[in-house]
Enzyme design. Structure first.
Site, PDB file in Angstrom:
ATOM      1  CG  ASN A 160      -1.655   1.239   1.267  1.00  0.00           C
ATOM      2  OD1 ASN A 160      -1.875   2.064   0.471  1.00  0.00           O
ATOM      3  ND2 ASN A 160      -2.729   1.015   2.395  1.00  0.00           N
ATOM      4  CB  SER A 164      -2.295   2.870   8.637  1.00  0.00           C
ATOM      5  OG  SER A 164      -3.400   3.506   7.951  1.00  0.00           O
ATOM      6  N   GLY A 390      -4.771  -5.308   9.899  1.00  0.00           N
ATOM      7  CA  GLY A 390      -5.515  -6.515   9.648  1.00  0.00           C
ATOM      8  C   GLY A 390      -4.682  -7.614  10.151  1.00  0.00           C
TER       9      GLY A 390
HETATM   10  N1  LIG Z   1     -13.331   3.013  -1.306  1.00  0.00           N
HETATM   11  C1  LIG Z   1     -12.284   3.381  -2.177  1.00  0.00           C
HETATM   12  N2  LIG Z   1     -12.381   3.970  -3.252  1.00  0.00           N
HETATM   13  C2  LIG Z   1     -11.326   4.054  -4.092  1.00  0.00           C
HETATM   14  N3  LIG Z   1     -10.009   3.817  -3.528  1.00  0.00           N
HETATM   15  C3  LIG Z   1      -9.910   3.225  -2.410  1.00  0.00           C
HETATM   16  C4  LIG Z   1     -10.914   2.915  -1.624  1.00  0.00           C
HETATM   17  N4  LIG Z   1     -10.468   2.445  -0.464  1.00  0.00           N
HETATM   18  C5  LIG Z   1      -9.139   2.237  -1.095  1.00  0.00           C
HETATM   19  N5  LIG Z   1      -8.905   2.737  -1.906  1.00  0.00           N
HETATM   20  C6  LIG Z   1      -7.464   2.769  -2.405  1.00  0.00           C
HETATM   21  O1  LIG Z   1      -6.712   1.713  -1.755  1.00  0.00           O
HETATM   22  C7  LIG Z   1      -5.574   2.382  -1.195  1.00  0.00           C
HETATM   23  C8  LIG Z   1      -5.338   1.574   0.225  1.00  0.00           C
HETATM   24  O2  LIG Z   1      -6.256   2.112   0.844  1.00  0.00           O
HETATM   25  P1  LIG Z   1      -6.041   2.240   2.457  1.00  0.00           P
HETATM   26  O3  LIG Z   1      -4.857   3.105   2.866  1.00  0.00           O
HETATM   27  O4  LIG Z   1      -7.183   2.681   2.918  1.00  0.00           O
HETATM   28  O5  LIG Z   1      -5.681   0.806   3.046  1.00  0.00           O
HETATM   29  P2  LIG Z   1      -5.612   0.313   4.505  1.00  0.00           P
HETATM   30  O6  LIG Z   1      -6.485  -0.903   4.745  1.00  0.00           O
HETATM   31  O7  LIG Z   1      -5.684   1.438   5.407  1.00  0.00           O
HETATM   32  O8  LIG Z   1      -4.053  -0.183   4.463  1.00  0.00           O
HETATM   33  P3  LIG Z   1      -3.031  -0.459   5.630  1.00  0.00           P
HETATM   34  O9  LIG Z   1      -3.334  -1.496   6.691  1.00  0.00           O
HETATM   35  O10 LIG Z   1      -1.928  -0.446   4.914  1.00  0.00           O
HETATM   36  O11 LIG Z   1      -3.277   0.896   6.275  1.00  0.00           O
HETATM   37  C9  LIG Z   1      -5.998   3.840  -1.075  1.00  0.00           C
HETATM   38  O12 LIG Z   1      -4.848   4.662  -1.064  1.00  0.00           O
HETATM   39  C10 LIG Z   1      -6.939   4.140  -2.162  1.00  0.00           C
HETATM   40  O13 LIG Z   1      -5.869   4.390  -3.194  1.00  0.00           O
HETATM   41 MG   LIG Z   2      -4.373   2.479   6.442  1.00  0.00          MG
END
Ligand SMILES: Nc1ncnc2c1ncn2[C@@H]1O[C@H](COP(=O)(O)OP(=O)(O)OP(=O)(O)O)[C@@H](O)[C@H]1O
Ligand SMILES: [Mg+2]
Length: 1107
Positions: A160, A164, A390
């Site tokens: 990613n 985070s 997760g």
């Molecule tokens: N609902 C959505 N619509 C469009 N793009 C999304 C959406 N959700 C996530 N993304 C895309 O996926 C990427 C990764 O999402 P996000 O950072 O929320 O992941 P995460 O689950 O928080 O990962 P981590 O555990 O690494 O923090 C975002 O930067 C975005 O580009």
């Molecule tokens: Mg995140």
């Protein structure tokens, strides 16, 4: 216009199934296929009961617009297609209306979309909750805390780009109206190892790159930094730039967000200084230096960097330098200082960097909390949003994964507990009998990890605290002893014979069967990471810093508060915070968002079934569905249920008058649904099997089609009938109008026919009368004509008779007259015959002459002597008399004319007469002179003072004074001379001076000669022998020749009584002294215009050419 209430349902227009509780049959394959089908149709959200499954679309979908927010606002959860907004709305409304604190638990693997989901939830809640300046500020602060935390806590990983690297739980607090008051953020376990080292293809935390890209030169100088990433050991270079990410712009966003959240300028500055110090720490390098005791001691290679760090942080350089070279261990009031070797120095440096950064991060969280803290003491309603890492299964799983997975086990545990609890509560509420259901409870795994006496964490702590040599291996050994019999613990070296030959289990690892799958943990590093050691010298050095923020980050460095007790281990800290979190969550109503990552490529449209299957498994989605379906798969309140299916039963269709529950009972009885398939709750109907629901749906669909046909049929009938009635009515109207029109037309026709007939008859009658009248008239005319002819005939006859009679009478009279004449003539013939004729002739003649004179009296012409008119002669015999009369009349009128003249005029005319006598018909010049009056003295000598002398010299009367041309006898050229004629003399004087040149007495003038032509030349001949003649004769030319000659003639005559001889000839002789010269006049050429020219041809000839 009020929005029309449209009753919709999740069950309408479903792609796959919107709620996987309804999945039939239920297995992994159907679950994945359903998710895929929906994902392919851009339906990224799917429910499991009230849990939202979200599949990351990796592209922006148009489903988060303000219109969508409005769509989902105040709608029932199952009313519209699954959406994160539906869950947010449900949570927010039950918080606001039912006073239930909420928590939203977002789980899923890295890159699955947890952080995005948490932001969507927050933005939805912000959009629908109260408004107002104050509230908006709170909202803004809450929302803006995200970019700050993301800058410091997120990093690019292989999974990613914005991963985070900490767990986050945020409580948003509301007042009783649902307006936000503030919030509290808790953070969990920042992945601080990233500060000093990043795996390949990953980056350090965003803030480092943002600072170097986005800071102004001035700021960089102040922080003693350089823009070039490659200058810093802690920044991995191979992926320093992230596609589509503008670090510089993000730096501005972060600073702006910090300002909105409420950071003071000096605070921002301090934070950046700490960040700079961490970066620079990485550049400190050590070299070994041998000591006397034979051991190696580390020394700082280049002290420049250290110096700058000390300047930045306000630490005494020697203190920090020492802290990197020595380690002081205090035991039982004794201080023992040992030197550090190079490896230890690096370890210390990295530990310091990690600690500095992770403590800064915690400080930031606290600082944000301070800003967003609710300002009132009133009771608050709370909505918690948990965005936590997760479940993680990597190839090499270490302490971090162990901790994270433990956390996820706890979340699953709470999920099961709460879901079941909720189910149970609902059953009790609805008065439904609770039947025990089989599902997997992961409490046993949680126990394996967290049990205080023989849990893995407890044992790790024990190992860490144990005196003596402690290594990861000794820890594993301990585990092998204690956990050998545990069902979910697997290790090659454990006493359990099952794994003795399991080659997939390396010796330095242990494996835990998590609820979501088996994970193999490398034991290496567990002890160290759990210890999380920072040498006291370093924390003391930090505490001594002049930099207030850094000082505050290391309170344990304060020697006054020296605490010999070891700080709690990372594991126990985490366990404690997880326990607090769980406790916190248990008091709240949970809402789940489970995020799924569809592919590893961060790409849109790709759905990797294997990857999803793996996630479905470890997220325990099947478990989830099973738990949800434990008793009854589907439940619905009576009203919407009756509303949806009432068309399936005659009694309930179209309206059910009684209570909804009774209606549903009637409906289900009528449909003969087996009683064991459903139960009646207080307010809801519970359906055990999705099959039953689908059967109902199918029936409904069929019935709807029938109803649609019915409606269509009735509508068509109604439409046709209305059309028919309309046609009939129209036909009658048309017929009536037509009849009227036809009658009108017929009447018009009859009327016009009648008129035609009438007019014909009238015409016919009129013509008949006319004919009769005409006949009558003709008869009358005929009678008149006949009468007229008759009268004419009569009259003509009478006239003829009268004429005849008159002729006869006339004849008689003529004859009588002739006879009488004859008689008279015969009688008187003897008296007339002799002189009657003469007398008559004379009389007649007399009368004619008389008449002639009388007529002439009237016809006499004018008295002008030059009037040539004379009346014509009337009779030939009067010819001579007529001419004579004309002559007499002319003479008379001339006399009359002359009588008018004065004496002077008479003189003039006498002269003119003289001229006429002399020159008429002799000299061609004469006729042109007739009209010119003779003036004599043309030159007025008296008046011109120039000639005074001349005038005085002449006493006589001047007859002529005129300028003439005197021809030079020698060459024929001319000179102007004044020609003066007096009574006795002829004088010539100079024209200019007036001096007399010659004077000739008139007696001496013998002759004047001139040509017969139209020229003004004349010669004055002088008496031979006279005094004057000594020079010879004069030859002149003058414009007034006729006058001069005439006057000379007259004067000579009156003075000498002799007639002057005037010779007119074209050739004459002139005496020049002794010679005689012939002057000859010839018809000259026209070369010199109309002026005659004089030329001396030879001694004897002077030729004058006259034009
Ligand atoms: N609902 C959505 N619509 C469009 N793009 C999304 C959406 N959700 C996530 N993304 C895309 O996926 C990427 C990764 O999402 P996000 O950072 O929320 O992941 P995460 O689950 O928080 O990962 P981590 O555990 O690494 O923090 C975002 O930067 C975005 O580009
Ligand atoms: Mg995140």
């Amino acid at each position: 216009m009020a929005k029309m209430e449209v009753k919709t349902s999740l069950l309408d227009n479903m792609i796959g199934v919107g709620d996987m509780v309804l999945l039939e049959p239920l297995n992994e394959e159907t679950v994945i296929n359903n998710l895929k089908k929906r994902f392919d149709h851009n339906e990224i959200y799917t429910y499991i009961g009230s849990v939202v499954i979200s599949v990351n679309p990796y592209r922006s979908l148009p489903i988060y617009s303000p219109e969508k927010v409005e769509d989902y606002r105040n709608r029932n959860f199952y009313e519209l297609s699954p959406h994160i907004f539906a869950l947010s709305d449900e949570a927010y409304r039950s918080l606001r209306d039912q006073d239930k604190d909420q928590c939203i638990l977002i789980t899923g693997e890295s890159g699955a979309g947890k952080t995005e989901a948490s932001k969507l939830v927050m933005s939805y809640v912000a959009a629908v909750c109260g408004k107002g300046a104050e509230v908006n500020q709170v909202k803004e602060q809450l929302l803006q805390s995200n970019p700050v935390l993301e800058a410091f806590g997120n990093a690019k990983t292989v999974r990613n780009d914005n991963s985070s690297r900490f767990g986050k739980y945020m409580d948003i607090e509301f007042d009783f109206k649902g307006d936000p008051l503030g919030g509290v953020i808790s953070n969990y376990l920042l992945e601080k190892s990233r500060v000093v080292k990043q795996p390949r293809g990953e980056r350090n935390f965003h803030v480092f790159y943002q600072l170097l890209s986005g800071a102004s030169e001035e700021l960089l100088n102040k922080l003693k930094l350089e823009r070039d990433f490659s200058r810093y050991n802690y920044l991995s270079l191979d992926s320093a730039k992230v596609n589509g990410v503008d670090d510089a712009a993000n730096f501005r966003t972060v600073r702006n967000a910090m300002q909105i959240v409420g950071f003071m300028d000096h605070e921002v500055e301090s934070v950046l200084e700490v960040v700079a110090a961490v970066l620079k720490l990485g550049n400190i390098e050590f070299k070994p230096e041998s000591r006397v005791n034979g051991l190696d001691e580390s020394k700082i290679k280049d002290k420049n960097e250290l110096k700058e760090i000390c300047e930045l942080t306000g630490i005494d350089q020697s203190v920090l330098e020492r802290a990197f070279s020595f380690r002081t261990v205090e035991a039982k009031q004794e201080k023992v200082s040992t030197t550090l070797n190079v490896a230890q120095a690096y370890y210390a440096r990295d530990a310091l960097a990690k600690n500095l950064y992770s403590r800064l991060f915690s400080w930031l969280v606290n600082r944000i909390n301070e800003s967003i803290k609710a300002q009132t003491k009133v009771r608050k309603k709370v909505m918690g949003v948990l965005d936590i890492y997760g479940f993680e299964i990597f190839e090499d799983n270490s302490f971090e994964q162990f901790i994270i997975n433990y956390c996820n086990e706890k979340l699953q545990q709470i999920f099961i507990e709460l879901t079941l609890k909720e189910e149970q509560e609902e059953y009790i509420r609805e008065d439904i009998e609770w039947t025990h259901i089989e599902y997997f409870n992961n409490a046993i795994i949680c126990d394996l990890i967290e049990n205080n006496t023989n849990g893995i964490l407890a044992m790790l702590d024990e190992e860490c605290l144990r005196p003596g040599t402690v290594t990861d291996e000794t820890f594993l050994e301990k585990l092998n002893q204690v956990c050998a019999t545990h069902q979910h613990f697997e290790s090659r070296m454990s006493k359990c014979s099952r794994f003795l030959n399991d080659t997939s289990l390396p010796h330095s690892c242990f494996r835990i069967q998590h609820y979501a799958g088996k994970v193999l943990y490398q034991v290496e590093g567990f002890v160290d990471k759990n210890n999380d050691l920072l040498y006291r010298d370093l924390s003391q050095a930090m505490w001594k810093a002049g930099h207030a923020l850094i000082k505050s980050l290391f309170p344990e460095g304060n020697p006054a508060k020296i605490n010999l007790k070891r700080p709690p281990t990372a594991g126990s800290q985490f366990k404690a915070s997880v326990a607090t979190l769980m406790k916190n969550l248990q008091t709240k109503n949970p809402n789940y968002i489970r995020c799924i990552k569809p592919n590893d490529k961060k790409a849109a449209h790709i759905f990797n079934e294997g990857l999803v299957c793996h996630q479905v498994r470890y997220l325990g989605l099947l478990e989830n569905v099973r738990v949800r379906r434990a008793g009854y798969a589907f439940r619905q309140a009576y009203e919407p249920c009756l509303e949806r299916y009432k068309m399936l039963c005659k009694q309930t269709w179209p309206h059910w008058k009684g209570p909804a529950r009774a209606g549903v009972e009637v409906l289900f009885n009528e449909l003969e649904i087996p009683v064991e398939e459903y139960s009646f709750g207080r307010s809801k109907i519970f359906i055990r099997n999705p099959r039953t629901l689908f059967k109902l749906e199918d029936l409904r669909k069929q019935r709807l089609e029938d109803l649609a046909t019915l409606i269509q049929k009735i509508y068509r009938g109604w439409k046709c009938r209305t059309h028919f009635l309309l046609m009939r009515k129209s036909q009658i109207v048309i017929a009536a109008w037509y009849r009227r029109y036809a009658q009108q037309k017929r009447y018009q026709q009859i009327k016009s026919s009648t008129l035609v007939i009438q007019s014909y008859i009238r015409g016919w009658k009129a013509r008949k009368i006319l004919r009769e009248l005409k006949h009558q008239k003709r008869c009358e005319e005929a009678a008149t004509t006949i009468a007229a002819y008759w009268h004419g005939t009569q009259a003509r006859r009478e006239l003829k008779r009268l004429k005849e009679e008159a002729r006869r009478k006339h004849a008689v009279a003529v004859i009588w007259a002739y006879w009488l004449g004859l008689k008279v003539r015969r009688e008187y013939r003897k008296f007339f015959r002799a002189n009657a004729g003469k007398k008559i002739y004379e009389f007649t003649l007399q009368r004619i002459v008389q008449n002639y004179f009388l007529e002439m009296k009237n016809k006499v012409p004018s008295l002008s002597p030059i009037d040539k008119n004379w009346p014509s002669r009337p009779y030939l015999f009067l010819d001579s008399a007529h001419k004579e009369l004309k002559r007499i009349f002319h003479l008379w009128r001339c006399k009359k004319y002359r009588d008018q003249f004065t004496d002077q005029q008479k003189l003039i005319y006498e002269e003119k007469l003289e001229a006429s006598e002399l020159f008429k018909d002799k000299k061609a010049l004469y006729p042109s002179s007739v009209g010119q009056p003779f003036q004599g003295p043309y030159l007025e000598i008296n008046k011109n003072p120039k000639y005074k002398k001349l005038k005085d010299a002449i006493e006589e009367k001047i007859i002529i004074a005129e300028v003439v041309n005197k021809i030079n006898r020698a060459n024929g050229k001319s000179t102007s001379r004044i020609f003066l004629l007096t009574n006795n003399n002829l004088l010539l004087a100079d024209q200019k001076s007036g001096q007399i040149k010659s004077e000739v007495p008139l007696v001496d003038v013998t002759k004047v000669s001139m040509s017969s032509q139209n020229d003004g030349f004349f010669a004055v001949h002088l008496k031979e022998g006279s005094e004057a003649a000594s020079k010879g004769d004069f030859l002149f030319s003058s414009d007034h020749l006729i006058e001069m000659a005439t006057k000379l003639y007259r004067t000579t005559l009156s003075q000498t009584k002799q007639k002057l001889n005037i010779e007119i000839s074209d050739e004459f002789l002139v005496q020049f002294r002794q010679d005689k010269v012939c002057v000859k006049f010839i018809q000259g050429n026209q070369k010199n215009g109309s002026v005659p020219t004089c030329k001396r041809k030879n001694n004897r000839l002077l030729e004058v050419a006259v034009p």
